[in-house]
Design an enzyme around this catalytic site. Structure first.
Site, short mmCIF file in Angstrom:
data_model
loop_
_atom_site.label_atom_id
_atom_site.label_comp_id
_atom_site.label_asym_id
_atom_site.label_seq_id
_atom_site.Cartn_x
_atom_site.Cartn_y
_atom_site.Cartn_z
N TRP A 63 -2.76 -2.73 -1.60
CA TRP A 63 -2.47 -4.14 -1.76
C TRP A 63 -3.30 -4.84 -0.69
O TRP A 63 -3.07 -4.67 0.51
CB TRP A 63 -0.99 -4.44 -1.57
N HIS A 92 15.94 -37.86 -6.41
CA HIS A 92 15.34 -38.20 -5.12
C HIS A 92 13.85 -37.88 -5.09
O HIS A 92 13.27 -37.76 -4.01
CB HIS A 92 16.08 -37.48 -3.99
N ASN A 100 -1.25 2.11 5.57
CA ASN A 100 -0.38 1.05 5.04
C ASN A 100 0.06 0.21 6.24
O ASN A 100 0.63 0.76 7.18
CB ASN A 100 0.83 1.70 4.34
N GLY A 101 -0.22 -1.09 6.22
CA GLY A 101 0.17 -1.95 7.34
C GLY A 101 -1.00 -2.83 7.77
O GLY A 101 -1.96 -3.00 7.01
N GLU A 125 6.39 -15.44 -11.09
CA GLU A 125 5.74 -14.20 -10.68
C GLU A 125 5.24 -13.36 -11.84
O GLU A 125 4.23 -12.67 -11.70
CB GLU A 125 6.61 -13.38 -9.73
N ARG A 151 3.62 -0.36 -5.00
CA ARG A 151 3.35 -0.89 -3.67
C ARG A 151 2.03 -1.66 -3.60
O ARG A 151 1.73 -2.28 -2.58
CB ARG A 151 3.32 0.23 -2.64
N GLU A 192 16.11 -18.59 -8.64
CA GLU A 192 15.76 -17.23 -9.07
C GLU A 192 15.03 -17.28 -10.43
O GLU A 192 14.05 -16.57 -10.64
CB GLU A 192 17.03 -16.38 -9.15
N CYS A 246 0.84 -1.19 0.00
CA CYS A 246 0.00 0.00 0.00
C CYS A 246 0.88 1.24 0.00
O CYS A 246 1.92 1.29 0.66
CB CYS A 246 -0.95 0.09 1.18
N LYS A 291 5.60 -4.45 -4.74
CA LYS A 291 7.06 -4.35 -4.74
C LYS A 291 7.64 -4.33 -3.33
O LYS A 291 8.68 -4.90 -3.07
CB LYS A 291 7.44 -3.07 -5.48
N LYS A 299 11.26 -15.85 -10.95
CA LYS A 299 10.95 -14.82 -11.96
C LYS A 299 9.83 -15.29 -12.87
O LYS A 299 8.91 -14.56 -13.17
CB LYS A 299 12.18 -14.48 -12.82
C1 F6R Z 1 11.05 -11.14 -6.70
C2 F6R Z 1 11.08 -10.09 -5.70
C3 F6R Z 1 10.82 -10.45 -4.29
C4 F6R Z 1 11.72 -9.62 -3.35
C5 F6R Z 1 11.33 -9.87 -1.89
C6 F6R Z 1 12.23 -9.12 -0.94
O1 F6R Z 1 11.32 -10.68 -7.98
O2 F6R Z 1 11.30 -8.95 -6.02
O3 F6R Z 1 10.98 -11.81 -4.05
O4 F6R Z 1 13.04 -9.97 -3.58
O5 F6R Z 1 10.01 -9.46 -1.69
O6 F6R Z 1 12.14 -7.75 -1.14
P1 F6R Z 1 13.27 -6.78 -0.64
O7 F6R Z 1 14.51 -7.09 -1.41
O8 F6R Z 1 12.75 -5.41 -0.92
O9 F6R Z 1 13.45 -7.05 0.83
#
Ligand code: F6R
Length: 605
Positions: free
Chosen positions: A74, A501, A98-99, A485, A27, A478, A2, A600, A482
């Site tokens: 969010w 396994h 926000n929270g 998501e 956000r 990773e 948010c 984000k 990617k």
């Molecule tokens: C994936 C992604 C998330 C962040 C995670 C931690 O592409 O961006 O998995 O890496 O939410 O966020 P930060 O780095 O801001 O603590």
């Protein structure tokens, strides 16, 4: 999650708030809303979905007023709907939040028993109902907001506006970030400085527990004990805070393309081009550290996972690694000769921050590797090492990952030197390799067209498997993250040797298997695992260098990476992991920068 904004302006504020919300949309984008006070009358507009819907609403139904608050949501409590959208209002007060208010159930029951009628499923509505009740009891807006704040448990950044009050916003911060912006006869507030970048470069960050009374004349800030306090005003570089796609189709594309420049700039910050020295604060010293504890979430966690190999190999340092949301709820054994290292792009991730607070009293030193130097994690660390990646707006982290890896690599080399584990020659050789990164990353980016073509087939898949060994295992993780998501394709990653396994049962002719295998010491082992997949008709895409592809023989799909030193290979191989996800998502037509359900900055547990 948010984003919140507030403006006490000289002119109409809705357009300014909308603009600031655009910069906060990373956000959350489940709904958005604005409340203003105009000729003494409190009013609001709200819309479900992305900000563009609120923008449309405002075209047909404008919201005048020179004071207002805004929100991009969010969803936590209650799905995305107009009723659950902020600002919430009860009687004479409206609030954006926000929270999470953890005691909202008890408050809601109490207020309902007293006759309050709730119109949403949110935790936030308890704040406005409480404040409204206090106003009805005759309190002033400041008294009512303060009394309500004292009843709240949990995490919040809040902004209040009141019917009849055109020169007042009250805001508060506990657990979620909030900053105040200073203008000429105007005042602003926002979840981050980027939101305010078009309005001001003069920012005051609120500290944990602070609350403030804003008027056009300025801000009165109080600490958690209600003592009026002064917080410093800093100037931000609005140029770096300003964000646009610079001609790219998506922020993610722009941020991937920026990687060579970002890596070069950050390297310049930590090590000059000419000599064999690393520039780190003197207090960063690994001599007497017996264990490094690394904690992060998501992509940042995978960066830590790569770094574990580096700290062990180049510094002989024992590393313990955990996901922040797990770490904070177990009973980790901590000691005075441990160093703790937290990695976070945003520097606001609630679980990572909570883990930091948990270890702080028990370890020798708390370090963080962050992208936002003014963030809570940076400010609460003994030493914060910025990655200098610039604002990352695409929800899928790209340039922050490679920049985190680079800073972690530098730290591992420093640890190797401090501990007498790495010879001066090895140190110089590894540092020289790091300096070649921008060129290799640029070469990896040059494979984009080939990856775009390969991704067409991947876009048809229901599931994808990623494999890697050693430092390539976190890369596989990773790559899978990617892809999940932004393309919504189910993807999993396995350490290649672990496949037999269990997960090998999944292999059939429909399952694409992406193998990260540069020609390194583990190459033969990984290729044996790849052969096991091919023997079961798995559709393999091998990502390797010229030597590796030549040695691997006949493989259905192949992607050639530049030949790079082992040390920096994980940073270079991050690029195909990103590009595969990006182009697969494009083929599927998903929203690359704002994938569903995500945000984000993850400021809730
Ligand atoms: C994936 C992604 C998330 C962040 C995670 C931690 O592409 O961006 O998995 O890496 O939410 O966020 P930060 O780095 O801001 O603590």
């Amino acid at each position: 999650m948010c984003g919140i904004v507030g403006v006490l302006g000289d002119h109409e504020v809705s357009p300014l708030i909308l603009d600031a919300l655009k910069r906060l949309e990373y956000r959350g984008y489940d709904s958005a809303g604005i409340a203003t006070v105009n000729h003494g009358k409190l009013d609001r507009r709200r819309a479900v979905g992305k900000l563009i819907n609120l923008s449309d609403t405002l075209v047909h139904d404008p919201l005048p007023g020179r004071v207002g608050i805004g929100h991009t949501r969010w969803a936590t409590h209650g799905g995305p709907s107009v009723a659950n959208a902020h600002p919430h209002r009860a009687g004479r007060v409206a609030v954006v939040h926000n929270g999470i208010i953890e005691n909202f159930r008890a408050l809601r029951e109490e207020l309902t028993a007293q006759g309050a009628e709730f119109s949403s499923e949110t935790d936030t509505e308890t704040i406005v109902q409480l404040t409204s009740q206090y106003l009805e009891q005759g309190m002033t807006p400041v008294q009512a907001a303060r009394a309500a704040l004292k009843r709240l448990e949990g995490a919040f950044a809040l902004a209040f506006v009141f019917d009849g009050e055109e020169d007042l916003i009250i805001c508060a911060r506990r657990g979620s970030p909030l900053c105040i912006g200073h203008g000429e006869g105007e005042m602003y507030l926002g979840s981050d400085a980027i939101a305010l970048a078009d309005m001001t470069d003069r920012i005051t960050y609120l500290e944990e527990g602070d609350w403030a009374i804003l008027s056009r004349a300025g801000a009165q800030i109080f600490d958690e004990n209600d003592h009026q306090t002064a917080r410093p005003m800093t100037r931000i570089n609005v140029e770096t805070a300003r964000v646009d796609k610079a001609g790219h189709r998506h922020f993610m594309a722009k941020e991937m393309a920026e990687q060579p420049a970002v890596l070069k700039a950050a390297m310049g910050f930590y090590a000059g081009q000419e000599d064999n020295r690393i520039e780190l604060p003197d207090s960063v010293d690994f001599k007497s550290v017996d264990r490094l504890i690394m904690v992060a979430c998501g992509t940042a966690f995978y960066a830590c996972q790569v770094a574990k190999y580096w700290f062990e190999k180049y510094a002989g340092l024992a590393v313990e690694l955990d996901i922040a949301s797990e770490f904070r709820y177990r009973d980790p054994v901590l000691g005075p000769s441990n160093m703790a290292l937290f990695v976070s792009q945003s520097g606001e991730t609630a679980d990572t921050l909570a883990a930091l607070r948990h270890v702080r009293p028990h370890v020798a030193q708390v370090l963080s590797v962050v992208n936002v130097p003014s963030s809570s994690i940076a400010r609460e660390s003994d030493v914060a090492l910025p990655i200098h990646a610039g604002p990352e707006i695409g929800v899928a982290s790209t340039k922050a990952f490679t920049a985190q890896l680079q800073v972690l690599a530098i730290l591992a080399l420093k640890a190797g030197l401090d501990r007498g584990f790495l010879s001066a020659e090895s140190f110089a050789a590894r540092l020289a390799e790091l300096r070649t990164l921008p060129g290799f990353v640029a070469q990896a980016l040059d494979r984009e067209e080939e990856i775009r073509r390969m991704s067409e087939a991947l876009a048809q898949a229901r599931d994808v498997l990623f494999l890697g060994r050693g430092v390539m295992y976190p890369l596989a993780l990773e790559g899978a993250l990617k892809l999940k998501e932004i393309s919504y394709i189910h993807a999993e990653a396995y350490a290649a040797g672990e496949l037999k396994h269990g997960p090998i049962a999944l292999i059939d002719t429909d399952l694409p298997v992406i193998v990260f295998a540069p020609y390194d010491a583990l190459f033969d082992k990984t290729i044996s695992n790849m052969q096991e997949v091919m023997a079961r008709q798995g559709k393999v895409l091998l990502i390797s260098d010229a030597k590796g592809l030549a040695e691997a023989g006949d493989v259905p799909f192949r992607l050639q990476m530049p030949t790079v030193p082992d040390f920096i290979a994980p940073i270079v191989y991050a690029v195909p992991a990103q590009l595969i996800a990006y182009h697969t998502a494009l083929h599927r037509g998903t929203d690359v920068d704002q994938p569903r359900n995500l945000a984000k900055s993850v400021t809730v547990e």
